[in-house]
Design a protein around this motif. Structure first.
Motif, PDB file in Angstrom:
ATOM      1  N   CYS B 156       0.870  -1.367   0.097  1.00 59.55           N
ATOM      2  CA  CYS B 156      -0.303   0.323   0.019  1.00 59.55           C
ATOM      3  C   CYS B 156       0.598   1.387  -0.062  1.00 59.55           C
ATOM      4  N   SER B 157       0.576   2.163  -0.940  1.00 59.71           N
ATOM      5  CA  SER B 157       1.522   3.613  -0.945  1.00 59.71           C
ATOM      6  C   SER B 157      -0.139   4.425  -0.327  1.00 59.71           C
ATOM      7  N   ALA B 158       0.855   5.527  -0.254  1.00 63.77           N
ATOM      8  CA  ALA B 158      -0.657   6.778  -0.255  1.00 63.77           C
ATOM      9  C   ALA B 158       0.974   8.576  -0.446  1.00 63.77           C
ATOM     10  N   LEU B 159      -0.053   9.327  -1.213  1.00 64.17           N
ATOM     11  CA  LEU B 159       0.576  10.984  -0.905  1.00 64.17           C
ATOM     12  C   LEU B 159      -0.244  11.425  -0.186  1.00 64.17           C
ATOM     13  N   VAL B 160      -0.010  12.397   0.563  1.00 66.22           N
ATOM     14  CA  VAL B 160      -0.260  13.153   1.852  1.00 66.22           C
ATOM     15  C   VAL B 160       0.376  14.635   0.959  1.00 66.22           C
ATOM     16  N   LYS B 161      -0.873  15.303   1.127  1.00 64.60           N
ATOM     17  CA  LYS B 161      -0.087  16.848   1.154  1.00 64.60           C
ATOM     18  C   LYS B 161      -1.152  17.230   2.788  1.00 64.60           C
ATOM     19  N   GLY B 162      -0.315  17.515   3.267  1.00 67.07           N
ATOM     20  CA  GLY B 162      -0.460  18.770   4.250  1.00 67.07           C
ATOM     21  C   GLY B 162      -1.125  17.201   5.585  1.00 67.07           C
ATOM     22  N   SER B 163      -1.914  18.140   5.947  1.00 65.23           N
ATOM     23  CA  SER B 163      -2.872  16.344   6.948  1.00 65.23           C
ATOM     24  C   SER B 163      -3.365  15.507   6.196  1.00 65.23           C
ATOM     25  N   GLU B 164      -3.617  15.404   4.698  1.00 65.79           N
ATOM     26  CA  GLU B 164      -4.764  14.800   3.982  1.00 65.79           C
ATOM     27  C   GLU B 164      -3.974  13.724   2.447  1.00 65.79           C
ATOM     28  N   VAL B 165      -4.312  12.512   2.960  1.00 68.68           N
ATOM     29  CA  VAL B 165      -4.197  11.333   1.768  1.00 68.68           C
ATOM     30  C   VAL B 165      -4.971  11.438   0.695  1.00 68.68           C
ATOM     31  N   ILE B 166      -3.846  12.013  -0.345  1.00 73.08           N
ATOM     32  CA  ILE B 166      -4.807  12.516  -1.631  1.00 73.08           C
ATOM     33  C   ILE B 166      -4.312  11.906  -2.454  1.00 73.08           C
ATOM     34  N   SER B 167      -4.086  10.379  -2.380  1.00 75.37           N
ATOM     35  CA  SER B 167      -4.173   9.381  -3.400  1.00 75.37           C
ATOM     36  C   SER B 167      -3.688   8.052  -2.536  1.00 75.37           C
ATOM     37  N   MET B 168      -4.086   6.855  -3.460  1.00 78.46           N
ATOM     38  CA  MET B 168      -3.684   6.070  -2.662  1.00 78.46           C
ATOM     39  C   MET B 168      -3.962   4.528  -3.001  1.00 78.46           C
ATOM     40  N   SER B 169      -3.210   3.638  -3.166  1.00 76.89           N
ATOM     41  CA  SER B 169      -3.011   2.591  -4.115  1.00 76.89           C
ATOM     42  C   SER B 169      -2.600   1.709  -3.148  1.00 76.89           C
ATOM     43  N   GLU B 170      -3.281   0.260  -3.766  1.00 74.67           N
ATOM     44  CA  GLU B 170      -2.924  -1.088  -3.250  1.00 74.67           C
ATOM     45  C   GLU B 170      -2.929  -2.076  -4.035  1.00 74.67           C
ATOM     46  N   ASP B 171      -1.218  -2.455  -4.190  1.00 72.16           N
ATOM     47  CA  ASP B 171      -1.391  -3.385  -5.144  1.00 72.16           C
ATOM     48  C   ASP B 171      -0.387  -5.014  -4.413  1.00 72.16           C
ATOM     49  N   ILE B 172      -0.326  -6.014  -5.275  1.00 75.75           N
ATOM     50  CA  ILE B 172       0.324  -7.747  -4.779  1.00 75.75           C
ATOM     51  C   ILE B 172       2.173  -6.319  -5.723  1.00 75.75           C
ATOM     52  N   GLY B 173       2.538  -5.703  -6.200  1.00 75.49           N
ATOM     53  CA  GLY B 173       3.487  -4.823  -6.288  1.00 75.49           C
ATOM     54  C   GLY B 173       3.914  -3.380  -5.624  1.00 75.49           C
ATOM     55  N   ARG B 174       5.524  -3.336  -5.133  1.00 82.86           N
ATOM     56  CA  ARG B 174       5.466  -2.811  -4.783  1.00 82.86           C
ATOM     57  C   ARG B 174       5.657  -1.278  -5.975  1.00 82.86           C
ATOM     58  N   HIS B 175       6.149  -1.314  -6.442  1.00 83.85           N
ATOM     59  CA  HIS B 175       6.558  -0.401  -7.981  1.00 83.85           C
ATOM     60  C   HIS B 175       4.754   0.128  -8.533  1.00 83.85           C
ATOM     61  N   ASN B 176       4.533  -0.471  -8.316  1.00 83.59           N
ATOM     62  CA  ASN B 176       2.872  -0.277  -9.325  1.00 83.59           C
ATOM     63  C   ASN B 176       1.942   0.291  -7.918  1.00 83.59           C
ATOM     64  N   THR B 177       2.568   0.133  -6.809  1.00 83.78           N
ATOM     65  CA  THR B 177       1.748   1.017  -5.814  1.00 83.78           C
ATOM     66  C   THR B 177       1.604   2.612  -6.086  1.00 83.78           C
ATOM     67  N   ILE B 178       3.690   2.509  -6.153  1.00 86.65           N
ATOM     68  CA  ILE B 178       3.860   4.104  -6.861  1.00 86.65           C
ATOM     69  C   ILE B 178       2.839   4.701  -7.835  1.00 86.65           C
ATOM     70  N   ASP B 179       3.380   3.673  -9.259  1.00 85.80           N
ATOM     71  CA  ASP B 179       2.841   4.043 -10.522  1.00 85.80           C
ATOM     72  C   ASP B 179       1.543   4.835 -10.536  1.00 85.80           C
ATOM     73  N   LYS B 180       0.651   3.943  -9.610  1.00 83.05           N
ATOM     74  CA  LYS B 180      -0.469   3.691  -9.622  1.00 83.05           C
ATOM     75  C   LYS B 180      -0.909   5.819  -9.110  1.00 83.05           C
ATOM     76  N   ILE B 181      -0.554   5.677  -7.933  1.00 81.33           N
ATOM     77  CA  ILE B 181       0.073   6.842  -7.216  1.00 81.33           C
ATOM     78  C   ILE B 181       0.182   8.253  -8.561  1.00 81.33           C
TER      79      ILE B 181
END
Lengths: 260, 260
Positions: B156-181
């Motif tokens: 799972c990965s998430a992009l946070v701005k300020g105190s908010e999760v702006i974008s989030m993703s889940e994937d079996i692949g680590r790299h895929n989570t960042i690409d999705k964000i």
């Protein structure tokens, strides 16, 4: 909407007692990404946010320089193809040609597999392993995992025969740990068909195929298998065990090899 | 003997207090595997058991059918090349040609990267993030990770701005989570340079490069970075934070962006 998890019938041993359950496992799909009509890559991925995945992949890898080059994207839900079109088609295509020297990477996986699961014969083995032995030998493996214990951030696998760890490996890549064990056992002339494999990492379809090719009848992980791993293991005659943790253990396929 | 871990100076915050330490991290090397003189694949791997890795890879992928086809293997420790020679050279080479339709896979990684880190400009950002915010937002991300919570076995990965999760993703692949964000934020027109990225997975060199390409100045993981990730992050101006767990947090590069 493509579902990103699947249900499977499992047998969970809790404090020694087996119980039939229904468990959720993450789905694993082969996603083909096309850019301007050219098939670029096949990713093994969770089938959600597929347009985001494709666009993010292209931006992250510099194949689209900015989003302004992006035109449209479409998904074929059945074939799992994502087709991305770019505005400046000729410029993007020439960039693809420039990127000739592709690095196929591992990360925590291998990054390359030649497929062809149909060519692998079914694993026939009357090996029998107790849940207690799987738990005990997993603890033994972790004790001996020097790199894992010193740094974390790495995977570990071991081949066990009888009550002995015959081969062990540590690597940042899940798949590499199995390749190292297969290589070590083969070079030493060790028959892997009477052993079972323990691993810290998720069991994907490729992990099962690697075991089947080396005639390893049982693979047990501290975490989850994917749905594709379960389906392939079912077909190839490999016993898949997951969530080896504390007093729990879950059997996903060919449960006849696992005893109480 | 090639070492499989490296030492780095780090800053560890424990219960809020920073302390300078020396920590061990797993090494990440690019290993080129040659079969009968043909470069077959570059694996990102821990630099140990390299002949076992190469031989196991070739057997697991069916490029050597049995060990009887294996002749010799040699390692160039400096270039990290492993060269395997086969007894029946012409048969093995023709088999390589038959395997034309290579699946480049993800597993928990991507499986493909176009390299070219030198082309990525240094990330200049005066973003400042507190250790408390990294810990709080990591907990928020995990709470919202439906697939992870239902099945396990995914990243799972998430992009946070300020105190908010702006974008989030889940994937079996680590790299895929960042690409999705990266894909999601780009498609939505969200500027990633003012955010920070949280992830459950190990930080490899490619994960850092992906952040740098999208101008994300900080990446924080619940587990370890590799040595190559740290070196590249240092060069590209990315702050790497690892082991976000309980009351602990470790800063590996560009610590000036992290506050108490």
């Amino acid at each position: 909407m493509i579902k990103d998890s699947s249900e499977f019938k499992t047998i969970r041993y809790e404090k020694g007692e087996p119980a039939t359950r229904t468990d959720m496992v993450p789905r694993e799909s082969s996603i083909d990404i096309y850019l301007c009509g050219t098939r670029l890559v096949t990713l093994q991925a969770s089938p959600n946010q597929l347009i985001e995945l494709a666009v993010g992949f292209l931006l992250s890898e510099g194949l689209l320089e900015t989003l302004s080059e992006y035109e449209t994207a479409s998904i074929d839900a059945e074939s799992k193809e994502v087709r991305v079109e770019a505005k400046n088609r000729s410029k993007v295509l020439s960039r693809l040609l420039d990127k000739g020297d592709v690095i196929r990477t591992s990360g925590c996986s291998r990054g390359m597999s030649f497929g062809g699961y149909d060519m692998i014969g079914k694993v026939n083995s009357d090996l029998s392993v107790s849940t207690e032995k799987i738990k005990t030998m997993t603890r033994e493996m972790l004790k001996a995992a020097d790199l894992h214990n010193a740094c974390g951030g790495v995977h570990c696998s071991a081949l066990v025969k009888g009550s002995e760890v015959i081969s062990m490996s540590e690597d940042i890549g899940r798949h590499n740990t199995i390749d190292k064990i297969v290589g070590q056992c083969s070079l030493k002339g060790i028959d892997m068909s009477e052993g079972f494999l323990l691993t810290t990492g998720r069991i994907s379809s490729e992990m099962v195929a690697k075991c089947a090719r080396s005639r390893i009848p049982v693979i047990a992980s501290m975490t989850s298998p994917t749905d594709l791993a379960i389906r392939i293991a079912d077909k190839l005659g490999v016993t898949v065990v997951g969530y080896v943790r504390g007093n729990r253990i879950t059997v996903y396929t060919h449960a006849d090899r696992i005893t109480n």
